[in-house]
Motif scaffolding. Structure first.
Motif, mmCIF file in Angstrom:
data_model
loop_
_atom_site.group_PDB
_atom_site.id
_atom_site.type_symbol
_atom_site.label_atom_id
_atom_site.label_comp_id
_atom_site.label_asym_id
_atom_site.label_seq_id
_atom_site.Cartn_x
_atom_site.Cartn_y
_atom_site.Cartn_z
ATOM 1 N N GLY A 167 0.785 -1.216 0.000
ATOM 2 C CA GLY A 167 0.000 0.000 0.000
ATOM 3 C C GLY A 167 0.818 1.266 0.000
ATOM 4 O O GLY A 167 0.276 2.358 0.203
ATOM 5 N N ARG A 168 2.138 1.162 -0.240
ATOM 6 C CA ARG A 168 2.969 2.356 -0.244
ATOM 7 C C ARG A 168 2.856 3.062 -1.588
ATOM 8 O O ARG A 168 2.731 2.429 -2.626
ATOM 9 C CB ARG A 168 4.438 1.993 0.027
ATOM 10 C CG ARG A 168 4.689 1.405 1.408
ATOM 11 C CD ARG A 168 6.176 1.366 1.725
ATOM 12 N NE ARG A 168 6.941 0.620 0.757
ATOM 13 C CZ ARG A 168 7.130 -0.690 0.801
ATOM 14 N NH1 ARG A 168 6.587 -1.408 1.766
ATOM 15 N NH2 ARG A 168 7.862 -1.291 -0.118
ATOM 16 N N PRO A 169 2.922 4.385 -1.587
ATOM 17 C CA PRO A 169 2.848 5.119 -2.858
ATOM 18 C C PRO A 169 4.128 4.930 -3.648
ATOM 19 O O PRO A 169 5.169 4.563 -3.106
ATOM 20 C CB PRO A 169 2.679 6.573 -2.410
ATOM 21 C CG PRO A 169 3.327 6.633 -1.065
ATOM 22 C CD PRO A 169 3.064 5.290 -0.430
ATOM 23 N N HIS A 170 4.052 5.201 -4.942
ATOM 24 C CA HIS A 170 5.207 5.024 -5.810
ATOM 25 C C HIS A 170 5.249 6.164 -6.806
ATOM 26 O O HIS A 170 4.224 6.654 -7.273
ATOM 27 C CB HIS A 170 5.125 3.690 -6.565
ATOM 28 C CG HIS A 170 6.226 3.498 -7.564
ATOM 29 N ND1 HIS A 170 7.517 3.229 -7.192
ATOM 30 C CD2 HIS A 170 6.225 3.563 -8.923
ATOM 31 C CE1 HIS A 170 8.270 3.120 -8.276
ATOM 32 N NE2 HIS A 170 7.510 3.324 -9.341
ATOM 33 N N GLY A 171 6.456 6.588 -7.145
ATOM 34 C CA GLY A 171 6.616 7.610 -8.163
ATOM 35 C C GLY A 171 6.319 9.003 -7.651
ATOM 36 O O GLY A 171 6.438 9.304 -6.457
ATOM 37 N N LYS A 172 5.891 9.856 -8.562
ATOM 38 C CA LYS A 172 5.641 11.251 -8.245
ATOM 39 C C LYS A 172 4.502 11.392 -7.240
ATOM 40 O O LYS A 172 3.522 10.643 -7.288
ATOM 41 C CB LYS A 172 5.299 12.005 -9.532
ATOM 42 C CG LYS A 172 5.162 13.497 -9.368
ATOM 43 C CD LYS A 172 4.860 14.149 -10.714
ATOM 44 C CE LYS A 172 4.698 15.656 -10.568
ATOM 45 N NZ LYS A 172 4.402 16.292 -11.883
ATOM 46 N N VAL A 173 4.628 12.353 -6.334
ATOM 47 C CA VAL A 173 3.595 12.579 -5.327
ATOM 48 C C VAL A 173 2.304 13.011 -6.014
ATOM 49 O O VAL A 173 2.299 13.908 -6.860
ATOM 50 C CB VAL A 173 4.033 13.658 -4.310
ATOM 51 C CG1 VAL A 173 2.940 13.860 -3.257
ATOM 52 C CG2 VAL A 173 5.339 13.276 -3.650
ATOM 53 N N THR A 174 1.206 12.346 -5.662
ATOM 54 C CA THR A 174 -0.091 12.693 -6.229
ATOM 55 C C THR A 174 -0.500 14.086 -5.774
ATOM 56 O O THR A 174 -0.410 14.408 -4.580
ATOM 57 C CB THR A 174 -1.153 11.666 -5.778
ATOM 58 O OG1 THR A 174 -0.732 10.362 -6.172
ATOM 59 C CG2 THR A 174 -2.501 11.965 -6.412
ATOM 60 N N TYR A 175 -0.938 14.903 -6.723
ATOM 61 C CA TYR A 175 -1.371 16.270 -6.393
ATOM 62 C C TYR A 175 -2.451 16.212 -5.321
ATOM 63 O O TYR A 175 -3.412 15.442 -5.414
ATOM 64 C CB TYR A 175 -1.918 16.952 -7.638
ATOM 65 C CG TYR A 175 -2.356 18.380 -7.422
ATOM 66 C CD1 TYR A 175 -1.447 19.428 -7.521
ATOM 67 C CD2 TYR A 175 -3.683 18.686 -7.106
ATOM 68 C CE1 TYR A 175 -1.845 20.748 -7.325
ATOM 69 C CE2 TYR A 175 -4.088 19.994 -6.905
ATOM 70 C CZ TYR A 175 -3.165 21.023 -7.015
ATOM 71 O OH TYR A 175 -3.565 22.324 -6.798
ATOM 72 N N GLY A 176 -2.292 17.042 -4.313
ATOM 73 C CA GLY A 176 -3.231 17.049 -3.198
ATOM 74 C C GLY A 176 -2.679 16.386 -1.956
ATOM 75 O O GLY A 176 -3.270 16.486 -0.878
ATOM 76 N N TYR A 177 -1.535 15.695 -2.104
ATOM 77 C CA TYR A 177 -0.888 15.016 -0.979
ATOM 78 C C TYR A 177 0.546 15.524 -0.806
ATOM 79 O O TYR A 177 1.120 16.164 -1.700
ATOM 80 C CB TYR A 177 -0.841 13.499 -1.209
ATOM 81 C CG TYR A 177 -2.177 12.813 -1.089
ATOM 82 C CD1 TYR A 177 -2.680 12.455 0.155
ATOM 83 C CD2 TYR A 177 -2.927 12.507 -2.221
ATOM 84 C CE1 TYR A 177 -3.898 11.805 0.271
ATOM 85 C CE2 TYR A 177 -4.147 11.871 -2.118
ATOM 86 C CZ TYR A 177 -4.635 11.521 -0.870
ATOM 87 O OH TYR A 177 -5.844 10.888 -0.761
ATOM 88 N N ARG A 178 1.114 15.217 0.326
ATOM 89 C CA ARG A 178 2.543 15.424 0.571
ATOM 90 C C ARG A 178 3.059 14.213 1.338
ATOM 91 O O ARG A 178 2.300 13.520 2.021
ATOM 92 C CB ARG A 178 2.773 16.704 1.374
ATOM 93 C CG ARG A 178 2.145 16.700 2.770
ATOM 94 C CD ARG A 178 2.386 18.022 3.456
ATOM 95 N NE ARG A 178 1.728 18.064 4.768
ATOM 96 C CZ ARG A 178 1.672 19.153 5.534
ATOM 97 N NH1 ARG A 178 2.238 20.274 5.112
ATOM 98 N NH2 ARG A 178 1.057 19.110 6.696
ATOM 99 N N ARG A 179 4.345 13.956 1.193
ATOM 100 C CA ARG A 179 4.962 12.801 1.855
ATOM 101 C C ARG A 179 5.888 13.255 2.964
ATOM 102 O O ARG A 179 6.621 14.239 2.797
ATOM 103 C CB ARG A 179 5.715 11.947 0.829
ATOM 104 C CG ARG A 179 4.780 11.263 -0.162
ATOM 105 C CD ARG A 179 5.515 10.482 -1.222
ATOM 106 N NE ARG A 179 4.587 9.977 -2.230
ATOM 107 C CZ ARG A 179 4.949 9.452 -3.385
ATOM 108 N NH1 ARG A 179 6.239 9.367 -3.686
ATOM 109 N NH2 ARG A 179 4.042 9.028 -4.243
ATOM 110 N N ILE A 180 5.839 12.534 4.043
ATOM 111 C CA ILE A 180 6.663 12.825 5.213
ATOM 112 C C ILE A 180 7.718 11.732 5.329
ATOM 113 O O ILE A 180 7.393 10.537 5.372
ATOM 114 C CB ILE A 180 5.819 12.886 6.499
ATOM 115 C CG1 ILE A 180 4.639 13.853 6.311
ATOM 116 C CG2 ILE A 180 6.674 13.296 7.683
ATOM 117 C CD1 ILE A 180 5.048 15.267 5.983
#
Length: 509
Positions: A167-180
């Motif tokens: 369930g981890r995101p991959h690639g470019k950050v999806t617009y509307g989110y930020r990663r910590i």
């Protein structure tokens, strides 16, 4: 050729023409650092031997493996130069810079042998293609380069699949989110809504505040409310809000966002939802699936609602030829005005203002019926059923993936997998169809029953939304008045069918 041995080549000095090639698979920062470093090293080797640098070829951000999808234009020019006999020695820093595909290595080697380009300088070591030992060493390096490319690809794919399953995101950050990320290890800790307040300046100088997460929610709210994509695009650009790429918004970008399951917290791999992500959704599942149903409705492709100016153009059709009607200005027998007229053969026509008024009153009256909710849901399902159908489809896809893994590992026979796959695919299709057809149409939500009259009035000049509603609920055909008929416009001029509720098919409100 002019040089018949390594010794004569090394003693040739400036008479030796050297061609060099540099390549790098990735250049995310677009700085050309890797190919630049290769170029410096290759030039240093050429200068060290006193040769003349006659040609250079560089492919940046280009893979050379057998899985590559991008062309290497400079490599093709290099091959042309070899065929033309432009140089006496080929200089590359390592064999993998030239290629990572064994078949390509053989192609280059055979071409060089054919034209007499016998010498390669690889990583500072001089090779002669006529020497069987040198050919063996170069072949070994080529095999190793291909193996390494395949290993890298396998590891990358394994990492992508592993991250997806977790369930981890991959690639470019999806617009509307930020990663910590962890401050020391830089490991991903979480992905969360990007609610940072930013300022946007419109062309007229007006300043407004927005957040990326807020823009996403606004897009879904407007799409499910029936606002055309072009209208959303114009509004965002007018307010000076930058798109995900930092430039002007485009309808294609907005559509892609509204169809992205990441906004309901789902992880996608190769275009398919494979499970829940490690992040929360920005919008509800009902809102997301309502947007999907609306945007994927085939009827949206028949007209350009966002550009429409007239309420019924291309919605009301001619009962004689079946063609569309459109606005026509007329000056006939002392009467000047605007008509909706059959576009193909002028079979039928009606005054624009009268037909607009009649249709709006009829539609609002129908939407105001006390039993309208039952009429709309009689042939569809409730929102709970929609969510259930989608959940079942997702569960079945997971089961199918488990069967695939068992088949790949040999734990089940191919025949058993084929039978299971056939049944699961049929069930998935059934639940997908239920989800697509279920629920109150999004453009009607909050605009039926007791709310219908006030909701229609609130739409004001939003012609595009009104057109979507009319197109959704009614099929209207204009009947010719007939020669000499002076009867006032009324129900007799329309072949009207409601699209919901069989008992109302032939009765206009």
């Amino acid at each position: 050729m002019r040089f018949d041995s390594k010794a004569t080549l090394l003693a040739g000095g400036a008479e030796v023409r050297a061609g060099r090639y540099q390549r790098a698979s990735q250049d995310k920062k677009e700085q050309g650092k890797s190919v630049g470093d290769q170029g410096k090293l290759n030039v240093a080797e050429i200068n060290r031997n006193g040769w003349t640098a006659s040609a250079t070829f560089t492919d940046n951000d280009r893979s050379a493996s057998r899985h590559a999808t991008k062309e290497r234009p400079q490599f093709e020019l290099l091959m042309d130069a070899i065929r033309a006999g432009k140089f006496d020695v080929l200089v590359v820093w390592e064999i993998s810079r030239n290629q990572r595909d064994l078949a390509v290595y053989v192609q280059i080697r055979d071409l060089c042998t054919e034209v007499g380009l016998n010498f390669w300088l690889v990583g500072g070591v001089l090779y002669d293609l006529r020497d069987k030992n040198d050919r063996m060493m170069l072949g070994f390096q080529a095999v190793q380069a291909e193996w390494l490319a395949d290993s890298i690809r396998d590891n990358v794919l394994r990492g992508i699949v592993g991250a997806a399953e977790a369930g981890r995101p991959h690639g470019k950050v999806t617009y509307g989110y930020r990663r910590i990320y962890h401050t020391r290890t830089r490991a991903l800790e979480r992905q969360e809504p990007d609610t940072e307040i930013r300022q946007a300046t419109a062309a007229d100088g007006m300043v407004s505040e927005f957040s990326h997460a807020g823009v996403v929610r606004e897009i879904f709210e407007k799409v499910t409310g029936g606002t055309p994509l072009v209208t959303i695009e114009d509004d965002l650009n007018a307010r000076g809000i930058p798109s995900p790429e930092g430039s002007a918004w485009r309808r294609g970008v907005i559509r892609k966002m509204a169809l992205n399951p990441a906004y309901i917290g789902k992880r996608v791999l190769r275009g398919e939802v494979i499970g829940d992500g490690m992040w929360d959704g920005l919008v509800s599942e009902d809102s997301y699936w309502a947007a999907v149903r609306l945007l994927q409705d085939p009827s949206r492709t028949t007209t350009r609602a966002g550009r429409a100016v007239h309420l019924l153009s291309y919605i009301v059709t001619c009962s004689v030829c079946g063609g569309p009607t459109s606005k026509q200005s007329v000056n006939r027998r002392g009467w000047t005005g605007e008509l909706y007229s059959c576009l193909k053969k002028r079979c039928a026509a009606a005054p624009m203002d009268i037909l607009d008024e009649y249709v709006q009153r009829a539609v609002v009256a129908w939407l105001s019926r006390p039993d309208i909710y039952e009429v709309l849901t009689a042939q569809t399902a409730t929102d709970a059923d929609v969510s259930h159908a989608r959940a079942e489809a997702t569960r079945l896809r997971t089961d199918l993936e488990d069967w695939r893994k068992l088949a790949e590992s040999g734990d089940v026979t191919p025949i058993s997998f084929a039978r299971a796959e056939k049944g699961l695919l049929a069930q998935i299709a059934e639940h997908d169809a239920r989800a697509a057809e279920a629920g109150i149409p999004p453009v009607l939500r909050g605009r039926i029953g007791a709310e219908a009259v006030a909701a229609w009035a609130e739409l004001g000049d939003e012609v595009a939304v009104k057109r979507d509603i009319i197109r959704l609920v009614a099929d209207i055909r204009l009947i010719p008045a007939g020669k000499g008929n002076r009867r006032p416009f009324g129900r007799h001029r329309l072949d009207w069918r409601w699209k919901f509720g069989k008992e109302h098919d032939d009765v206009a409100a």
